[in-house]
Scaffold this motif. Structure first.
Motif, PDB file in Angstrom:
ATOM      1  N   CYS A 154     -25.544  37.197  -7.241  1.00 25.74           N
ATOM      2  CA  CYS A 154     -26.585  38.235  -7.210  1.00 25.74           C
ATOM      3  C   CYS A 154     -27.172  38.426  -8.609  1.00 25.74           C
ATOM      4  CB  CYS A 154     -26.008  39.555  -6.700  1.00 25.74           C
ATOM      5  SG  CYS A 154     -27.202  40.913  -6.810  1.00 25.74           S
ATOM      6  N   CYS A 157     -26.323  42.383  -9.626  1.00 22.36           N
ATOM      7  CA  CYS A 157     -24.968  42.884  -9.920  1.00 22.36           C
ATOM      8  C   CYS A 157     -23.976  41.771 -10.270  1.00 22.36           C
ATOM      9  CB  CYS A 157     -24.440  43.728  -8.761  1.00 22.36           C
ATOM     10  SG  CYS A 157     -24.005  42.760  -7.304  1.00 22.36           S
ATOM     11  N   CYS A 178     -27.790  40.173  -3.671  1.00 24.69           N
ATOM     12  CA  CYS A 178     -26.915  40.567  -2.556  1.00 24.69           C
ATOM     13  C   CYS A 178     -27.621  41.561  -1.646  1.00 24.69           C
ATOM     14  CB  CYS A 178     -25.583  41.120  -3.079  1.00 24.69           C
ATOM     15  SG  CYS A 178     -25.680  42.818  -3.688  1.00 24.69           S
TER      16      CYS A 178
HETATM   17 ZN   LIG Z   1     -25.971  42.728  -6.022  1.00 28.11          ZN
END
Ligand SMILES: [Zn+2]
Length: 238
Positions: A154, A157, A178
């Motif tokens: 991702c 994050c 994500c």
């Molecule tokens: Zn994420």
């Protein structure tokens, strides 16, 4: 002044003056060049065969005040079958358009040349769906131009996404996000992302082995073109 010899693929042909053509050529030795083929629209012109889009040949060119003019040409490969199939023609045209867009004048790019040559060759003579070759071409072109998207984690994050069934994809962020961080972005199946990864890394000698499942092909067609149009700033589907 001695003539220069180029190995090149004709990317585009434009009528010029009364009976000439201008050939935009991806040459192995000098990158993109524009060469005038004088009289090539006259009947029985010795430049008729080389003045066809997709043709690969050896060309002798003379240069005067920066203008390149064809002085002799030998067709090595006409890729003739491309002009006989609508699907092949569409895929091959998108490939040559994209190559012309990214190639630089007078700067050789051997990897790009080899990629274009092999893609046209497999479209013309392979048993593959031309769309699979076209998509692999674009995946490899993105990689070649340093624009490969992130597909494994991702971008917001940092979470590893390789065990996820579905992830999100953002053009502006440059790849995968994500579910939690990117609910506003388009979703993509893990299967298509894995195929995309493999296509970017594929050895060009294995191009003939590309066979995409129908659902992956249609998902990647939309994903790859959308992303390629965003990063290359041009229209794939004209
Ligand atoms: Zn994420």
């Amino acid at each position: 002044m001695p003539n220069d010899l180029y190995n090149g693929i004709v990317l585009r042909v434009t009528d010029y003056r009364e009976s000439d053509r201008i050939l935009n050529i991806l040459s192995r030795e000098r990158g993109l060049i524009a060469v005038t083929a004088r009289g090539s629209r006259k009947p029985n012109s010795r430049y008729a065969a080389i003045s066809q889009q997709f043709t690969y040949g050896e060309m002798e060119v003379n240069e005067r005040v920066g203008k390149l003019q064809l002085s002799s040409a030998t067709v090595i490969e006409s890729f003739y079958s491309i002009r006989e199939s609508y699907e092949q023609l569409v895929s091959a045209t998108r490939i040559t358009n994209a190559a012309e867009h990214v190639a630089e004048h007078d700067i050789p790019n051997d990897e790009l040349f080899v990629l274009v040559y092999n893609a046209l060759s497999v479209i013309a003579y392979g048993q593959n769906d031309p769309k699979d070759i076209e998509l692999t071409f674009f995946a490899k072109l993105l990689k070649l131009e340093g624009l490969a998207p992130t597909l494994t984690y991702c971008l917001k994050c940092g979470k590893d996404l390789r065990s996820q069934k579905e992830v999100r994809f953002s053009n502006s962020l440059g790849g995968s996000v994500c579910e939690r961080c990117g609910s506003a972005f388009r979703s993509v199946s893990a299967l298509s992302l894995e195929a995309f990864r493999r296509m970017m890394l594929l050895d060009i000698a294995d191009l003939r082995r590309v066979r995409l499942p129908e659902n992956v092909r249609s998902e990647l067609e939309s994903l790859i073109y959308n992303y390629a149009e965003y990063v290359f700033e041009f229209t794939v589907k004209k």
